[in-house]
Design a protein around this motif. Structure first.
Motif, PDB file in Angstrom:
ATOM      1  N   GLU A 184       0.828  -1.213   0.000  1.00 11.23           N
ATOM      2  CA  GLU A 184       0.000   0.000   0.000  1.00 11.23           C
ATOM      3  C   GLU A 184       0.862   1.263   0.000  1.00 11.23           C
ATOM      4  OE1 GLU A 184      -2.253  -3.000   2.676  1.00 11.23           O
ATOM      5  OE2 GLU A 184      -0.183  -2.472   2.248  1.00 11.23           O
ATOM      6  N   ILE A 185       1.962   1.232   0.736  1.00 11.90           N
ATOM      7  CA  ILE A 185       2.877   2.375   0.773  1.00 11.90           C
ATOM      8  C   ILE A 185       3.506   2.581  -0.607  1.00 11.90           C
ATOM      9  CG2 ILE A 185       5.092   3.176   1.714  1.00 11.90           C
ATOM     10  CD1 ILE A 185       4.185   1.838   4.396  1.00 11.90           C
ATOM     11  N   GLY A 186       3.911   1.498  -1.241  1.00 12.58           N
ATOM     12  CA  GLY A 186       4.485   1.591  -2.586  1.00 12.58           C
ATOM     13  C   GLY A 186       3.495   2.169  -3.586  1.00 12.58           C
ATOM     14  N   ALA A 187       2.236   1.747  -3.499  1.00 13.01           N
ATOM     15  CA  ALA A 187       1.205   2.273  -4.394  1.00 13.01           C
ATOM     16  C   ALA A 187       0.991   3.759  -4.146  1.00 13.01           C
ATOM     17  CB  ALA A 187      -0.100   1.498  -4.221  1.00 13.01           C
ATOM     18  N   ALA A 188       0.941   4.158  -2.889  1.00 11.07           N
ATOM     19  CA  ALA A 188       0.782   5.582  -2.552  1.00 11.07           C
ATOM     20  C   ALA A 188       1.970   6.382  -3.079  1.00 11.07           C
ATOM     21  CB  ALA A 188       0.632   5.752  -1.044  1.00 11.07           C
ATOM     22  N   TYR A 189       3.164   5.844  -2.896  1.00 14.55           N
ATOM     23  CA  TYR A 189       4.370   6.516  -3.384  1.00 14.55           C
ATOM     24  C   TYR A 189       4.291   6.728  -4.897  1.00 14.55           C
ATOM     25  CZ  TYR A 189       9.166   7.668  -4.435  1.00 14.55           C
ATOM     26  OH  TYR A 189      10.285   8.318  -4.898  1.00 14.55           O
ATOM     27  N   ARG A 190       4.013   5.669  -5.641  1.00 11.79           N
ATOM     28  CA  ARG A 190       3.972   5.771  -7.104  1.00 11.79           C
ATOM     29  C   ARG A 190       2.865   6.711  -7.581  1.00 11.79           C
ATOM     30  NH1 ARG A 190       5.069   0.578  -6.046  1.00 11.79           N
ATOM     31  NH2 ARG A 190       2.939  -0.101  -6.456  1.00 11.79           N
ATOM     32  N   ASP A 191       1.725   6.717  -6.876  1.00 12.82           N
ATOM     33  CA  ASP A 191       0.632   7.627  -7.238  1.00 12.82           C
ATOM     34  C   ASP A 191       1.061   9.086  -7.152  1.00 12.82           C
ATOM     35  OD1 ASP A 191      -1.113   5.538  -7.701  1.00 12.82           O
ATOM     36  OD2 ASP A 191      -2.226   5.797  -5.823  1.00 12.82           O
ATOM     37  N   VAL A 192       1.884   9.418  -6.165  1.00 13.27           N
ATOM     38  CA  VAL A 192       2.283  10.812  -5.944  1.00 13.27           C
ATOM     39  C   VAL A 192       3.603  11.139  -6.642  1.00 13.27           C
ATOM     40  CG1 VAL A 192       2.873  12.557  -4.207  1.00 13.27           C
ATOM     41  CG2 VAL A 192       1.060  10.881  -3.743  1.00 13.27           C
ATOM     42  N   MET A 193       4.580  10.261  -6.523  1.00 18.24           N
ATOM     43  CA  MET A 193       5.938  10.550  -6.999  1.00 18.24           C
ATOM     44  C   MET A 193       6.257   9.928  -8.354  1.00 18.24           C
ATOM     45  SD  MET A 193       7.134  12.404  -4.498  1.00 18.24           S
ATOM     46  CE  MET A 193       8.917  12.409  -4.621  1.00 18.24           C
ATOM     47  N   GLY A 194       5.387   9.097  -8.857  1.00 17.54           N
ATOM     48  CA  GLY A 194       5.662   8.412 -10.122  1.00 17.54           C
ATOM     49  C   GLY A 194       6.672   7.304  -9.916  1.00 17.54           C
ATOM     50  N   ARG A 195       7.432   7.035 -10.958  1.00 16.23           N
ATOM     51  CA  ARG A 195       8.430   5.965 -10.888  1.00 16.23           C
ATOM     52  C   ARG A 195       9.841   6.541 -10.708  1.00 16.23           C
ATOM     53  NH1 ARG A 195       6.406   1.380 -10.779  1.00 16.23           N
ATOM     54  NH2 ARG A 195       8.381   0.323 -11.104  1.00 16.23           N
ATOM     55  N   HIS A 196       9.918   7.664 -10.023  1.00 16.99           N
ATOM     56  CA  HIS A 196      11.193   8.299  -9.691  1.00 16.99           C
ATOM     57  C   HIS A 196      11.585   7.840  -8.291  1.00 16.99           C
ATOM     58  CE1 HIS A 196      14.366  11.202  -9.306  1.00 16.99           C
ATOM     59  NE2 HIS A 196      13.808  11.693  -8.219  1.00 16.99           N
ATOM     60  N   PHE A 197      12.705   7.146  -8.202  1.00 16.63           N
ATOM     61  CA  PHE A 197      13.139   6.582  -6.927  1.00 16.63           C
ATOM     62  C   PHE A 197      14.513   7.159  -6.561  1.00 16.63           C
ATOM     63  CE2 PHE A 197      10.432   3.358  -8.973  1.00 16.63           C
ATOM     64  CZ  PHE A 197       9.397   3.360  -8.061  1.00 16.63           C
ATOM     65  N   PRO A 198      14.545   8.224  -5.751  1.00 21.37           N
ATOM     66  CA  PRO A 198      15.817   8.842  -5.358  1.00 21.37           C
ATOM     67  C   PRO A 198      16.506   8.041  -4.254  1.00 21.37           C
ATOM     68  CG  PRO A 198      14.009   9.942  -4.267  1.00 21.37           C
ATOM     69  CD  PRO A 198      13.390   8.914  -5.180  1.00 21.37           C
ATOM     70  N   ALA A 199      17.623   8.577  -3.788  1.00 22.62           N
ATOM     71  CA  ALA A 199      18.284   8.001  -2.616  1.00 22.62           C
ATOM     72  C   ALA A 199      17.335   8.168  -1.426  1.00 22.62           C
ATOM     73  CB  ALA A 199      19.607   8.712  -2.357  1.00 22.62           C
ATOM     74  N   MET A 200      17.193   7.103  -0.632  1.00 26.29           N
ATOM     75  CA  MET A 200      16.253   7.144   0.491  1.00 26.29           C
ATOM     76  C   MET A 200      16.831   6.444   1.710  1.00 26.29           C
ATOM     77  SD  MET A 200      12.465   6.299  -0.898  1.00 26.29           S
ATOM     78  CE  MET A 200      12.173   6.322  -2.660  1.00 26.29           C
ATOM     79  N   ALA A 201      16.357   6.882   2.856  1.00 24.94           N
ATOM     80  CA  ALA A 201      16.620   6.190   4.114  1.00 24.94           C
ATOM     81  C   ALA A 201      15.307   6.159   4.889  1.00 24.94           C
ATOM     82  CB  ALA A 201      17.686   6.911   4.926  1.00 24.94           C
ATOM     83  N   VAL A 202      15.077   5.067   5.598  1.00 28.38           N
ATOM     84  CA  VAL A 202      13.907   4.931   6.463  1.00 28.38           C
ATOM     85  C   VAL A 202      14.429   4.623   7.861  1.00 28.38           C
ATOM     86  CG1 VAL A 202      11.774   3.673   6.927  1.00 28.38           C
ATOM     87  CG2 VAL A 202      12.504   4.039   4.561  1.00 28.38           C
ATOM     88  N   VAL A 203      14.000   5.433   8.840  1.00 28.16           N
ATOM     89  CA  VAL A 203      14.488   5.314  10.210  1.00 28.16           C
ATOM     90  C   VAL A 203      13.293   5.189  11.144  1.00 28.16           C
ATOM     91  CG1 VAL A 203      15.822   6.453  12.020  1.00 28.16           C
ATOM     92  CG2 VAL A 203      16.443   6.788   9.614  1.00 28.16           C
TER      93      VAL A 203
END
Length: 127
Positions: A88-107
């Protein structure tokens, strides 16, 4: 902007190991999952979607778009909830940000300042 992928490293899923960019820098402070009225989405995926929409709104003030984002840092309050809701998080991400995947960190953090917040996301963009 160019993704940085060292030779022989496994291909990352949903993020980049690094980004190379030149231009004007846009720093977006931590955005949480509430709308312009201060109302929170009820679940983590909804809060992720709203936080990303908030980031896009701030970027627009600098004539920037999601594809200008070079880095995202996510602060979550519940690792298990995050892992259980990745689809669900991935779907929300793609809906808003498209298929652009920058450098990321999750803490994972103990808490965020707003008690109802489940996620806070900050961004750096290069226009």
């Amino acid at each position: 902007m160019r993704r940085l992928q060292p030779p022989g490293w496994p291909e990352p899923r949903g993020y980049a190991n690094g980004m190379l960019a030149e231009g004007r820098l846009v720093f977006v402070g931590g955005q949480i999952g509430w709308d312009s009225r201060g109302v929170f989405a009820p679940d983590l995926a909804g809060q992720v979607r709203q936080a990303l929409l908030n980031i896009v709104a701030v970027l627009a003030e600098a004539d920037a778009k999601p594809e200008h984002v070079a880095r995202l840092t996510w602060f979550i309050t519940d690792r298990e909830d995050y892992l259980a809701r990745q689809k669900e998080i991935g779907a929300a991400y793609r809906d808003v940000m498209g298929r652009h995947f920058p450098a990321m960190a999750v803490v994972q953090v103990v808490a965020l300042v707003e008690a109802e917040a489940k996620v806070e996301i900050e961004a750096t963009a290069v226009v």
